[in-house]
Write an enzyme that holds these catalytic residues in place. Structure first.
Site, mmCIF file in Angstrom:
data_model
loop_
_atom_site.group_PDB
_atom_site.id
_atom_site.type_symbol
_atom_site.label_atom_id
_atom_site.label_comp_id
_atom_site.label_asym_id
_atom_site.label_seq_id
_atom_site.Cartn_x
_atom_site.Cartn_y
_atom_site.Cartn_z
ATOM 1 N N THR A 167 -1.333 -15.591 0.374
ATOM 2 C CA THR A 167 -0.968 -16.970 0.957
ATOM 3 C C THR A 167 -0.901 -16.831 2.649
ATOM 4 O O THR A 167 -0.901 -17.838 3.266
ATOM 5 C CB THR A 167 0.258 -17.612 0.451
ATOM 6 O OG1 THR A 167 0.692 -18.901 1.392
ATOM 7 C CG2 THR A 167 1.682 -16.547 0.802
ATOM 8 N N ASP A 170 -6.213 -17.827 2.564
ATOM 9 C CA ASP A 170 -5.410 -18.946 1.915
ATOM 10 C C ASP A 170 -6.034 -20.186 2.560
ATOM 11 O O ASP A 170 -5.540 -20.665 3.607
ATOM 12 C CB ASP A 170 -4.151 -19.080 1.799
ATOM 13 C CG ASP A 170 -3.533 -20.087 1.123
ATOM 14 O OD1 ASP A 170 -4.242 -20.632 0.230
ATOM 15 O OD2 ASP A 170 -2.126 -20.160 1.397
ATOM 16 N N GLU A 201 -3.480 10.383 3.651
ATOM 17 C CA GLU A 201 -3.505 9.277 2.729
ATOM 18 C C GLU A 201 -4.036 7.969 3.259
ATOM 19 O O GLU A 201 -4.886 7.205 2.883
ATOM 20 C CB GLU A 201 -2.189 8.961 2.086
ATOM 21 C CG GLU A 201 -2.221 7.989 0.853
ATOM 22 C CD GLU A 201 -0.931 7.353 0.836
ATOM 23 O OE1 GLU A 201 -0.048 7.989 0.387
ATOM 24 O OE2 GLU A 201 -0.935 5.885 0.891
ATOM 25 N N HIS A 217 0.803 -1.258 -0.106
ATOM 26 C CA HIS A 217 -0.159 0.059 -0.051
ATOM 27 C C HIS A 217 0.899 1.402 -0.030
ATOM 28 O O HIS A 217 0.367 2.314 -0.524
ATOM 29 C CB HIS A 217 -0.875 0.106 1.008
ATOM 30 C CG HIS A 217 -2.030 -0.858 0.872
ATOM 31 N ND1 HIS A 217 -3.424 -0.474 0.778
ATOM 32 C CD2 HIS A 217 -2.286 -2.255 0.844
ATOM 33 C CE1 HIS A 217 -4.229 -1.624 0.654
ATOM 34 N NE2 HIS A 217 -3.521 -2.670 0.706
#
Ligand code: HEM
Ligand SMILES: *[C@@H]1O[C@H](CO)[C@@H](O)[C@H](O)[C@H]1NC(C)=O
Ligand SMILES: *[C@@H]1O[C@H](CO)[C@@H](O)[C@H](O)[C@H]1NC(C)=O
Length: 321
Positions: free
Chosen positions: A185, A236, A76, A56
């Site tokens: 994952t 996952d 932000e 990010h």
């Protein structure tokens, strides 16, 4: 004239390199690694937080620590595209320790990049599986943080074409999109991101047909309609603690948790890349999940890097100097 000048600066500035702090702050990498390790002892989800934070950070204004700034309602980090980000305190803590040892030397952007690498490396101790790579450093911290700058963050509901486009805008190709999505994952997603996919996919009033029918009841019972949007489930399925390519197998068989992951099967190019990790000849001489992941992380870490006067070194990570 100005253009020529900027061009010159671009050329004379130091580039990213492995071991940038070896001489100027030799303890930098060790300090960050230890902070991440300690934080993981108290919260095992820390590696996932660190990995997502780096993504990010890099996708908005480049890898420049802009995500860390906390300057009010228009920061932000308050952007919708960043919902759920955690782990800011870990970065701030590492920075505080480094300011005592080497004041004004180590950028927050680099701490984020190192922490993401350490997060992946840590999984090695827990599972003997996490890939490890040498992280490039030498980033400066950015000087802007505005909510609207995050408007182009990849979104879980973006079509595969839009996801591809958003990665290309950052200099990352389809292989990077596929392999970096495999970061899922590890870590968890909130039901907030699941409701549309489960109950009104593409305004159909029903679930995403790509969800395997044997998986759907598990998802709907974890995230019942109208239930707790903040409840989080592993992305996952069956392998959420281990850093491995099982996430791709899940995606292939309709067990993707995130819509954006499932969509990797909707495009011939990205599908072929996912499938390539399960070729007849896999793992040899097919592509290596671990080494491809590491290369793509290094490429992601180079997005929009600031050097010279386009950035500075912050004193604390959550505020401008
Ligand atoms: C392709 C576009 C991507 C989309 C649309 C996407 C979306 C998401 C969403 C919706 C979540 C759940 C967040 C939450 O509920 O807190 C998530 C989690 C996560 N993402 Fe992504 N992601 C993308 C790519 C990436 C990349 C490139 C990385 C890193 C290389 C990454 C790393 C992670 C990690 C580690 C988590 C788990 C965070 C946690 O457990 O708190 N993602 N992502
Ligand atoms: C993406 O870039 C990498 C590194 O340059 C390259 O190895 C890979 O083949 C590219 N993938 C695609 C789909 O172009
Ligand atoms: C699904 O979404 C569409 C468009 O947002 C909306 O008009 C419709 O009422 C929704 N259907 C259900 C069952 O929620």
């Amino acid at each position: 004239m100005i253009i020529f000048f900027t061009f010159l600066i671009g050329f004379t500035e130091a580039q990213l390199k492995v071991g940038f702090y070896n001489k100027v702050c030799p303890a930098a990498e060790t300090v960050v690694a230890n902070v991440v390790k300690d934080a993981t002892k108290s919260d095992p989800q820390t590696p996932a937080f660190m990995l997502r934070l780096h993504f990010h950070d890099c996708f908005v204004e480049g890898c420049d620590g802009s995500i860390l700034i906390d300057n009010g309602d228009n920061s932000e980090r308050t952007a919708p595209g960043h919902i759920g980000l955690q782990g800011f305190k870990v970065i701030e803590n590492a920075k505080a320790q480094l300011e005592i040892m080497c004041p004004g030397v180590v950028s927050c952007a680099d701490i984020v990049a190192m922490a993401a690498r350490d997060a992946v490396a840590l999984l090695l101790f827990f599972d003997s599986h996490g890939p490890v790579y040498q992280v490039e450093t030498g980033r400066k911290d950015g000087l802007v943080s505005r909510m609207e700058l995050a408007a182009r963050m990849p979104d879980v509901q973006d079509s595969i074409q839009i996801l591809k486009q958003k990665f290309i805008e950052k200099g990352l190709n389809d292989s990077d999109l596929v392999i970096l999505s495999a970061a899922h994952t590890i870590g968890k997603a909130a039901c907030f991101f699941m409701f549309k996919r489960l109950y009104n996919f593409s305004s159909s009033g029903g679930p995403d047909p790509s969800i395997n029918p044997s998986f759907l009841p598990e998802l709907t019972s974890a995230c019942p309609e109208g239930g707790d949007a903040g409840h989080r489930l592993p992305m996952d399925h069956g392998s959420g603690e281990i850093f491995d390519k099982q996430i791709f197998q899940n995606i292939r068989s309709g067990f993707a948790v995130l819509q954006s992951d499932a969509q990797l099967m909707d495009d011939p190019t990205t599908k072929e890349i996912v499938d390539s990790y399960f070729g007849l000849l896999s793992p040899l001489p097919g592509p290596s999940f671990e080494s491809d992941f590491m290369s793509s992380m290094v490429r992601m870490g180079r997005i929009g890097v600031k050097t010279g006067s386009s950035g500075n070194i912050r004193r604390v990570c959550n505020a401008f100097n």
